[in-house]
Design an enzyme around this catalytic site. Structure first.
Site, PDB file in Angstrom:
ATOM      1  N   SER A 179       0.748  -1.203   0.038  1.00  0.00           N
ATOM      2  CA  SER A 179      -0.031   0.105  -0.027  1.00  0.00           C
ATOM      3  C   SER A 179       0.908   1.308  -0.146  1.00  0.00           C
ATOM      4  CB  SER A 179      -0.904   0.104   1.311  1.00  0.00           C
ATOM      5  OG  SER A 179      -0.319  -0.091   2.593  1.00  0.00           O
ATOM      6  N   HIS A 207      -5.226  -3.450  -3.219  1.00  0.00           N
ATOM      7  CA  HIS A 207      -4.659  -2.440  -3.983  1.00  0.00           C
ATOM      8  C   HIS A 207      -4.436  -2.895  -5.520  1.00  0.00           C
ATOM      9  CE1 HIS A 207      -3.909   1.005  -1.229  1.00  0.00           C
ATOM     10  NE2 HIS A 207      -3.735   0.089  -0.567  1.00  0.00           N
ATOM     11  N   LYS A 238     -10.914   0.877  -2.349  1.00  0.00           N
ATOM     12  CA  LYS A 238      -9.933   1.492  -3.315  1.00  0.00           C
ATOM     13  C   LYS A 238     -10.360   1.393  -4.904  1.00  0.00           C
ATOM     14  CE  LYS A 238      -7.735   1.369   0.687  1.00  0.00           C
ATOM     15  NZ  LYS A 238      -6.765   0.222   1.304  1.00  0.00           N
TER      16      LYS A 238
HETATM   17  C1  LIG Z   1      -6.999   0.076   2.961  1.00  0.00           C
HETATM   18  C2  LIG Z   1      -6.304  -1.109   3.154  1.00  0.00           C
HETATM   19  C3  LIG Z   1      -7.041  -2.094   3.832  1.00  0.00           C
HETATM   20  C4  LIG Z   1      -8.301  -1.579   4.875  1.00  0.00           C
HETATM   21  O1  LIG Z   1      -9.333  -1.475   4.022  1.00  0.00           O
HETATM   22  P1  LIG Z   1     -10.479  -0.632   4.632  1.00  0.00           P
HETATM   23  O2  LIG Z   1     -11.586  -1.209   3.706  1.00  0.00           O
HETATM   24  O3  LIG Z   1     -10.110   0.971   4.259  1.00  0.00           O
HETATM   25  O4  LIG Z   1     -10.729  -0.639   6.008  1.00  0.00           O
HETATM   26  C5  LIG Z   1      -6.551  -3.243   4.361  1.00  0.00           C
HETATM   27  N1  LIG Z   1      -5.593  -3.818   3.756  1.00  0.00           N
HETATM   28  C6  LIG Z   1      -4.711  -2.938   2.682  1.00  0.00           C
HETATM   29  C7  LIG Z   1      -3.530  -3.625   2.064  1.00  0.00           C
HETATM   30  C8  LIG Z   1      -5.154  -1.677   2.542  1.00  0.00           C
HETATM   31  O5  LIG Z   1      -4.356  -1.059   1.693  1.00  0.00           O
END
Ligand SMILES: *Cc1c(COP(=O)(O)O)cnc(C)c1O
Length: 394
Positions: A179, A207, A238
């Protein structure tokens, strides 16, 4: 020490270390031009990679679905909160990912802690990349399993840890696309090591999904290894532009998660209207491949031009493009100078990234235009030139 003194001391320390953080309110929609106090800032720091967060068709879906289904889901899934819309979303996900079943959680954070605590316990060990997302770190802590972290992408180190482990169950966990760095986990090696050492494999592809592969099937598609990961986690927050998350796998895995994942059981279900929006977004993300194509065009263009301009990038073919600046102070200085030029790129500082690895985390969206990337490039070239950095941080 009184609570008041404790809080004051903690905050003062963060100010001293340049690590104090504050949310930043914008008004209007999530899109490349963000409105703040009447001025538009060109943003390069959302995770809305496909530009779906403000899509007018999804807004219509939300309006219609909320008319039909209301706002709140009213209860957790196993009480009375589970709606036909959740069911249909889970079917669509299973089909998209080629899995027997999928299970919707309210956020990615909750999906990760739920899955990890359901699978792992005191007698087990979790093998995790050091750069894994914070929710995976927390899932590991909550599970009470032994935590074995290996250096970022270091498969030899992972093999070594696995070879020496005598724990009952072993779970390897990695981000698919990292991320904060944007690089990709070596999935073929992870699969191989899992098999060799009789370990389970969980991939958090928050991602990668929507972004990599012809129809957006993520890291698995990138490596031509569709349907290879036994425990696959993804989010709607995302590339799909919404909110919510899921785990996908065998019918057996999902059946067990429904019994054991506490962050599935003991929380209110996602509003059904949002489940409906997510299903629509999933469809758009698969079918509108121009979004991925334009996104990857922008990424290639940015990297090519950055090279010519001597802007030092990290190795990444994904929409996450980092520029390491070292100290938190330096990252803040450059971020603030960009801000003054109408460009919004947040400085990412410890503890989100390791000490001395503070950075700009630039992200692209399918809604950015090439000219906007040019604007960013010329500002970066100016701000990262030795004279600016030395005068400004002296
Ligand atoms: C953003 C993210 C999460 C968390 O997801 P949310 O829906 O925002 O709680 C989990 N793992 C990764 C790798 C992320 O980038």
């Amino acid at each position: 020490m009184s609570l008041h003194d404790f809080l004051n001391a903690q905050l003062a320390q963060r100010h001293r270390d340049q690590l104090y953080r504050q949310p930043w309110p914008h008004h209007g929609k999530q899109q490349p031009l963000l409105r703040h106090h009447g001025r538009d800032y060109l943003s390069f720091c959302s995770n809305d990679y496909l530009g779906l967060a403000s899509d007018s068709r999804l807004i219509d879906t939300l309006q219609h679905a909320s008319k039909d289904y209301g706002i709140g889901s009213g209860a957790s899934h196993l009480v009375s909160g589970h709606h036909q819309a959740h069911q249909e979303l889970e079917s669509a996900l299973a089909k998209f990912l080629g899995r027997e079943r999928a299970l919707v959680f309210s956020t990615g954070y909750m999906a990760n802690i739920g899955v990890m605590t359901a699978l792992m316990g005191r007698e087990d060990a979790i093998f995790a990349d050091k750069f894994n997302h914070a929710s995976l770190v927390d899932g590991s802590l909550l599970s009470r399993a032994q935590s074995q972290r290996y250096a970022h992408l270091d498969m030899a180190a992972l093999a070594n840890l696995l070879a020496r482990s005598e724990k009952k169950h072993r779970l390897i966990i990695s981000d698919g696309v990292f991320s904060m760095d944007g690089d990709i986990a070596p999935l073929p090696e992870l699969l191989h090591l899992a098999q060799q050492y009789d370990a389970w494999l969980m991939l958090d592809d928050a991602h990668g999904l929507g972004v990599l592969g012809e129809t957006g099937r993520g890291t698995e598609a990138y490596f031509n290894a569709l349907n290879s990961v036994p425990i696959l986690v993804g989010t709607f927050s995302k590339a799909f532009g919404g909110m919510g998350a899921f785990v996908a796998g065998s019918a057996l895995l999902i059946d067990y998660m429904i019994q054991a994942a506490r962050s599935y059981i003991y929380t209110t279900a996602l509003p059904p209207a949002l489940a409906e929006v997510n299903r629509h977004a999933l469809h758009l993300a698969q079918t509108e491949s121009w979004r991925r194509e334009h996104l990857h065009f922008l990424i290639d263009y940015f990297r090519q031009q950055a090279k010519i301009l001597n802007i030092p990038l990290m190795p990444s073919i994904t929409p996450i493009q980092g520029i390491i600046l070292g100290s938190a102070e330096r990252a803040l200085t450059v971020s603030q100078a960009l801000w003054q030029r109408g460009l919004f790129v947040t400085a990412i500082r410890p503890p989100t990234v390791p000490l001395h690895r503070a950075r700009l985390r630039i992200t692209f969206s399918a809604l950015h235009q090439k000219e906007q990337v040019d604007q960013l490039l010329s500002a970066l070239a100016e701000l990262l030139s030795p004279c600016f950095i030395s005068t400004d941080t002296a």
